[in-house]
Design a protein around this motif. Structure first.
Motif, PDB file in Angstrom:
ATOM      1  N   UNK A   2       2.730 -18.506  -6.996  1.00  0.00           N
ATOM      2  CA  UNK A   2       2.446 -17.810  -8.247  1.00  0.00           C
ATOM      3  C   UNK A   2       2.594 -16.315  -8.017  1.00  0.00           C
ATOM      4  N   UNK A   3       3.382 -15.691  -8.867  1.00  0.00           N
ATOM      5  CA  UNK A   3       3.555 -14.248  -8.796  1.00  0.00           C
ATOM      6  C   UNK A   3       2.814 -13.627  -9.977  1.00  0.00           C
ATOM      7  N   UNK A   4       1.911 -12.744  -9.673  1.00  0.00           N
ATOM      8  CA  UNK A   4       1.158 -12.079 -10.733  1.00  0.00           C
ATOM      9  C   UNK A   4       1.963 -10.904 -11.249  1.00  0.00           C
ATOM     10  N   UNK A  15       5.391  -4.748 -14.700  1.00  0.00           N
ATOM     11  CA  UNK A  15       5.724  -4.114 -13.429  1.00  0.00           C
ATOM     12  C   UNK A  15       5.229  -5.034 -12.314  1.00  0.00           C
ATOM     13  N   UNK A  16       5.863  -4.999 -11.165  1.00  0.00           N
ATOM     14  CA  UNK A  16       5.496  -5.906 -10.081  1.00  0.00           C
ATOM     15  C   UNK A  16       4.538  -5.275  -9.085  1.00  0.00           C
ATOM     16  N   UNK A  17       4.455  -3.989  -9.073  1.00  0.00           N
ATOM     17  CA  UNK A  17       3.590  -3.335  -8.097  1.00  0.00           C
ATOM     18  C   UNK A  17       2.154  -3.311  -8.598  1.00  0.00           C
ATOM     19  N   UNK A  18       1.262  -2.942  -7.750  1.00  0.00           N
ATOM     20  CA  UNK A  18      -0.137  -2.836  -8.123  1.00  0.00           C
ATOM     21  C   UNK A  18      -0.468  -1.514  -8.789  1.00  0.00           C
ATOM     22  N   UNK A  19       0.547  -0.731  -9.124  1.00  0.00           N
ATOM     23  CA  UNK A  19       0.343   0.562  -9.761  1.00  0.00           C
ATOM     24  C   UNK A  19      -0.080   0.357 -11.215  1.00  0.00           C
ATOM     25  N   UNK A  20      -0.582   1.381 -11.824  1.00  0.00           N
ATOM     26  CA  UNK A  20      -1.016   1.250 -13.215  1.00  0.00           C
ATOM     27  C   UNK A  20       0.072   1.638 -14.212  1.00  0.00           C
TER      28      UNK A  20
END
Length: 97
Positions: A2-4, A15-20
């Motif tokens: 699973x990709x969040x 967006x895929x990064x954990x950035x906002x």
């Protein structure tokens, strides 16, 4: 597996990064704000947003589209049209630039 997927806090693009923020919004938000007033919500400058309004109580600037969103949110909360007009007339001043 699973990709969040994360969403940009400003434009709601995935967006895929954990950035906002996405890279485009990050560039807009990190660029130095010039002497041109901008909307506090959508960060659009006067050239793109049109007339801007200053909210005295919360010290924020609203463009016309964000002001309309504010108006509809008040209506959703159960305020009558007369009360909404009083709030907008009392709290919001058009910016002169």
């Amino acid at each position: 597996m699973v990709t969040r997927v994360h969403f940009c806090a400003r434009c709601q693009r995935p967006i895929r990064t954990g950035q906002s923020h996405c890279p485009d919004c990050e560039a807009i938000l990190s660029s130095p704000i010039m002497s041109v007033p901008r909307c506090s919500n959508c960060t659009r400058p006067t050239q793109n947003a049109g007339q801007l309004y200053w909210n005295q109580k919360i010290q924020k600037i609203y463009c016309l589209s964000c002001l309309n969103i504010f108006r509809t949110e008040l209506a959703k909360q159960g305020f009558q049209e007369v009360q909404i007009n009083k709030i907008l007339k009392k709290d919001f001043q058009p910016l002169r630039y």
